[in-house]
Every structure is written in C-alpha cells, then in structure tokens.
Scaffold this motif. Structure first.
Motif, short mmCIF file in Angstrom:
data_model
loop_
_atom_site.label_atom_id
_atom_site.label_comp_id
_atom_site.label_asym_id
_atom_site.label_seq_id
_atom_site.Cartn_x
_atom_site.Cartn_y
_atom_site.Cartn_z
N MET A 1 0.85 -1.18 0.00
CA MET A 1 0.00 0.00 0.00
C MET A 1 0.89 1.24 0.00
O MET A 1 1.83 1.34 0.78
N THR A 2 0.59 2.17 -0.88
CA THR A 2 1.31 3.44 -0.86
C THR A 2 0.75 4.31 0.26
O THR A 2 -0.40 4.17 0.65
N ALA A 3 1.58 5.18 0.76
CA ALA A 3 1.17 6.08 1.84
C ALA A 3 0.18 7.11 1.30
O ALA A 3 0.33 7.60 0.18
N LYS A 4 -0.82 7.42 2.09
CA LYS A 4 -1.80 8.44 1.74
C LYS A 4 -1.97 9.36 2.94
O LYS A 4 -1.87 8.92 4.09
N PHE A 5 -2.22 10.62 2.66
CA PHE A 5 -2.46 11.57 3.74
C PHE A 5 -3.74 11.18 4.46
O PHE A 5 -4.75 10.90 3.83
N ASN A 6 -3.71 11.15 5.80
CA ASN A 6 -4.84 10.66 6.58
C ASN A 6 -5.56 11.74 7.37
O ASN A 6 -6.77 11.83 7.33
N HIS A 7 -4.83 12.55 8.12
CA HIS A 7 -5.50 13.58 8.92
C HIS A 7 -4.53 14.70 9.27
O HIS A 7 -3.32 14.54 9.15
N MET A 8 -5.11 15.81 9.70
CA MET A 8 -4.33 16.97 10.12
C MET A 8 -5.01 17.59 11.32
O MET A 8 -6.23 17.77 11.32
N ILE A 9 -4.23 17.89 12.36
CA ILE A 9 -4.74 18.60 13.52
C ILE A 9 -4.44 20.08 13.32
O ILE A 9 -3.30 20.47 13.09
N ILE A 10 -5.49 20.89 13.39
CA ILE A 10 -5.37 22.33 13.18
C ILE A 10 -5.67 23.02 14.50
O ILE A 10 -6.81 23.01 14.96
N PRO A 11 -4.66 23.59 15.15
CA PRO A 11 -4.90 24.28 16.42
C PRO A 11 -5.75 25.52 16.23
O PRO A 11 -5.60 26.24 15.25
#
Length: 124
Positions: A1-11
C-alpha cells in the motif's frame, strides 16, 4: 500500500467556529468528534481535526486543491461573508486572485489566524 495523507490537527481557539468555517469553504461534512476536537471528513477520507487549548501552536500554512467551480463558490462565499482574501501569501494583494501556473489561487486567514491557500492547479 502506498502512503496516503490521513489527517491533520489544526490548532484553534474555537474548534467549533473553525470547523464551521471550513465546512462552508470545503463543502465537507462533520465527522464524529471527541475530546478537544471538532472533526470534518473530506471526500477523499482525509480527516481535519480542529483542536482547542491547551494546545500550543504558531500560525500554519496549508493548501487545498479545488476545481474551478468550487473555487468560484469559495470566492462567492468570501465576498458574501465579507471575508478578506489575498492573491499572495504576503497579503499585499487585498481581495485579488492570483492567475499563474495555468490556474487560480487565493489566500485567507482562518478564525485561528492560519494562512489557507485555495488553488485550482497543483504546483507540481
């Protein structure tokens, strides 16, 4: 499996306010929220998590690639809501749209003062 962007925490100082702001601009939907987070899920499955204090943060810059029609709706929403935007990241081109690289782009400050770019063509 290739890496995929999953999530981002935005303060942010107000997770709900920021989630509402991004829901309007990105035309995304709420996701289950927990702890200090108000969450949105994008159509490609990427999770945006808005976190309230006690997080510590500096200003962030991130970009969203959108199609031409979505870009037009973003501009309309910004104008309707009297939200400032700029054609450059230095914020010297007030309420202008950048027309370079065969597409369009603009920058806004979100409720937590993060610089957000919306563009219709990727740089690479």
């Amino acid at each position: 499996m290739t890496a995929k962007f999953n999530h981002m925490i935005i303060p942010t100082n107000d997770a709900k306010e920021s989630a509402t702001y991004y829901r309007s601009l990105l035309e995304t939907v709420d996701a289950p929220s927990w702890g200090p987070f108000a969450n949105l899920i994008m159509s490609d499955g990427v999770l945006l998590q808005f976190a309230t204090p006690p997080t510590t943060f500096d200003s962030l810059h991130f970009a969203f690639l959108v199609d031409e029609k979505h870009f037009d709706r973003i501009v309309a929403w910004l104008i309707e809501s009297s939200t400032d935007y700029w054609g450059d990241p230095q914020r010297s081109q007030h309420n202008e749209i950048r027309h370079e690289d065969g597409g369009r782009a603009l920058y806004v400050l979100d409720p937590a003062n993060h610089l957000v770019e919306f563009l219709t063509r990727p740089y690479v």
